[in-house]
Design a protein around this motif. Structure first.
Motif: not given
Lengths: 227, 227, 227, 227
Positions: B4-5, B33-34, B89-91, B175-177
């Motif tokens: 999914e990632l 994915d933390r 942060i995620g992305g 996230d990335g988006f």
């Protein structure tokens, strides 16, 4: 074998409108087959929308048309001089792409302001002088000779692009596709350099060590960019 | 779960050409994915037109490739330093988008001239210095460390963007988006700031109270923009 | 009847991305039904790609939501003030379109340099001042009131556009479609005015008699443009 | 026969949006049938998306509508004066294309900075003065007369383009398609000349001998460009 070459050169030519580098017929790509000493090039003044692989013209390094129903590009003699002077190249591109041509019209070399430039082009992109009235009599051939002379003091492998004053750019590469790739890079770099100077009129070129780092990330024995 | 990632990171990467932020392969998106401490990132130098979800590379925060058929982006070490320094942060996104890169080449921070900027980015967008020759030996990692240092005096949550002198921008988000979204905002803001200075060479940044009003319309406890 | 209004407002909103006037959700169109005193407006922060006619929100001139599943645009209070102050208009548009916003950020009115401008907008396009800290407490409403004040010394019928300093443009018209039309005109005029000043830094506005000629070709009793 | 003319003029008009030369209805193409002394022209103010071949209007050189359901373009009287003054032309184009109009608004002729310009347009592209208040009473007709006067000291065959101060460009050619072709060239040349001056504020026009070389590669008895 030359059918394959024509197809490749057709496809490389069709990348010019795809990447927005040409208006009407203002550009051409050639690719050489070093074994036979012949290259394929776009016919002169034929619209991209009508172009077909079989329309490509096969020319030898003396400028003789070996095969083809059309006259080759009017810039053919320039391509020949570049193939002669630069023994390891396989493709040549000429366009009037907007930003690169604006620099050529301005008569300035393009300073290296950043890593986008340094990734592909080592140092400032040179701009060669106007031809003399005498040289203009054999215009396209002398354009090629002038470029070749410039690269006696420059490395054509590390700098696959040049601007011709008041005219426009030529680029080259190991084949036609790489020459087109370099034409796209040149246009993008020319655009960002002009905008960079607008944003900071006192800007100076990027530090040499950064440029070396980026150039050698992609080129030479220690390259590590890509697969 | 990491399938999914990969799919998400593929989709976020494909937004870069959609929004006109990349030429060729000049950009990359990652998302972390933390829980597992792993992130997915674009492979190095693979064309966007050929990219598939399964091509994304899974890397851990020590830079070890956990899964993937390709080498990860050459900027991977920078992404790692940002994930380490910015815990929420995620992305992360890196591009050579034209206007933001022109400011980076000019070596200037982007002043906040209006509400488009203030809606997303609180204050002037910083431009970090060149690396020293010593630092260039571990180029990508030290780029990330330098950005992290800059944000010891700046809030990475309120300013999810930075310019690297003579290079280009990085942006980030939850996230990335969101990181891609911020890359689009940055490019638009960079364009309008440059044009704004052309129209009025004496222009000064927008009043602080207007910037606060707009930033807090969209962020924090009293936000009222959106659904 | 209001279903028809929602459909029209949906279609007018979708023209903003078509004409390149918006990035993400940075724009909104409304249209009023003067009989009922209600208007339809884009919901706040909903992406254009996902928008549907039934998502439009119906609001009355006191700001009360009469119908709708979403919160209306955060700029709704500005639209209300314009409908109140300008009794003959039927539509309002707000965008952050790039060139108009660059002028707004520069804090300058746009001089009338030619007939493209004069065909639709009579005179220089005004740029209203920043709100005071006090006024910012009721930001969107006071933006509308400030615009209305500006047009006590200007004719809102002959000048259907305004810039808000450090923010962006509003335009209006007899309905939502005409308001969008004027937003497109404004962006084109803003672009050409900026370039015109680059080409000639000493340029002065076009002669009044030429502007009158063009404006009255298209407007008033003696108009003769169109069918 | 005139059905064929209408179809051609329709197709030539549709090239204007294709090449990005018009916003809304801001442009028109005509083509004349010299035998009958009639020309076909776009109707006034009709949107390009709705235009059909049968909508073209047939007008004679006295300005009388010979056939058509619509009023002809409001610029019809200018087209007539050009057909009268320039006996060998067959097509006329008027647009408000962005870069050419920016030069017209700046009130400057476009210097010849390179071969892209020289390939089609011999020398600087002239910019005619504003009309006097008296002349404005018969605006469209006097615009044509003013252009014709300019070309008493210029060769309309070698310079198929003109700028009208504070207004925009007209171009012409042997037929409607060539006139459109020249409008595209003009816009590209105008863009590159403006950028060229930004890159080098001290730039001077290209040497005359280079311009002659390029112009005569494509025109006259010794032309060798194309098939």
């Amino acid at each position: 074998m030359l059918e394959e070459l024509k197809k490749r050169v057709y496809e490389a030519n069709m990348l010019l409108p795809k990447y927005g580098l040409v208006t009407f017929t203002w550009g051409n790509v050639s690719e050489i087959d070093r074994e036979s000493g012949c290259f394929a090039i776009k016919p002169s003044g034929v619209e991209y929308e009508l172009l077909k692989p079989e329309d490509m013209v096969i020319v030898d390094l003396n400028g003789k048309v070996v095969e083809g129903n059309y006259k080759p590009s009017s810039d053919t003699a320039t391509h020949i001089e570049l193939y002669r002077a630069f023994p390891t190249i396989g493709g040549v591109v000429h366009t009037h792409s907007s930003w690169a041509t604006s620099w050529a019209q301005a008569g300035r070399e393009i300073p290296c302001y950043g890593t986008t430039h340094a990734d592909y082009l080592y140092g400032a992109i040179p701009c060669v002088r106007n031809l003399t009235e005498e040289e203009l009599k054999d215009y396209e051939r002398n354009t090629g000779i002038l470029i070749a002379e410039e690269f006696m003091k420059n490395d054509y492998k590390a700098m696959p692009a040049v601007l011709c004053k008041n005219h426009g750019p030529f680029t080259w590469g190991k084949d036609g596709f790489e020459a087109v790739h370099n034409a796209v890079v040149l246009e993008e770099v020319a655009k960002m350099a002009a905008r960079c100077e607008l944003i900071n009129s006192q800007v100076t070129p990027a530090p040499q060590e950064l440029l070396d780092k980026h150039y050698y990330r992609k080129h030479g024995a220690n390259a590590y960019y890509g697969q």
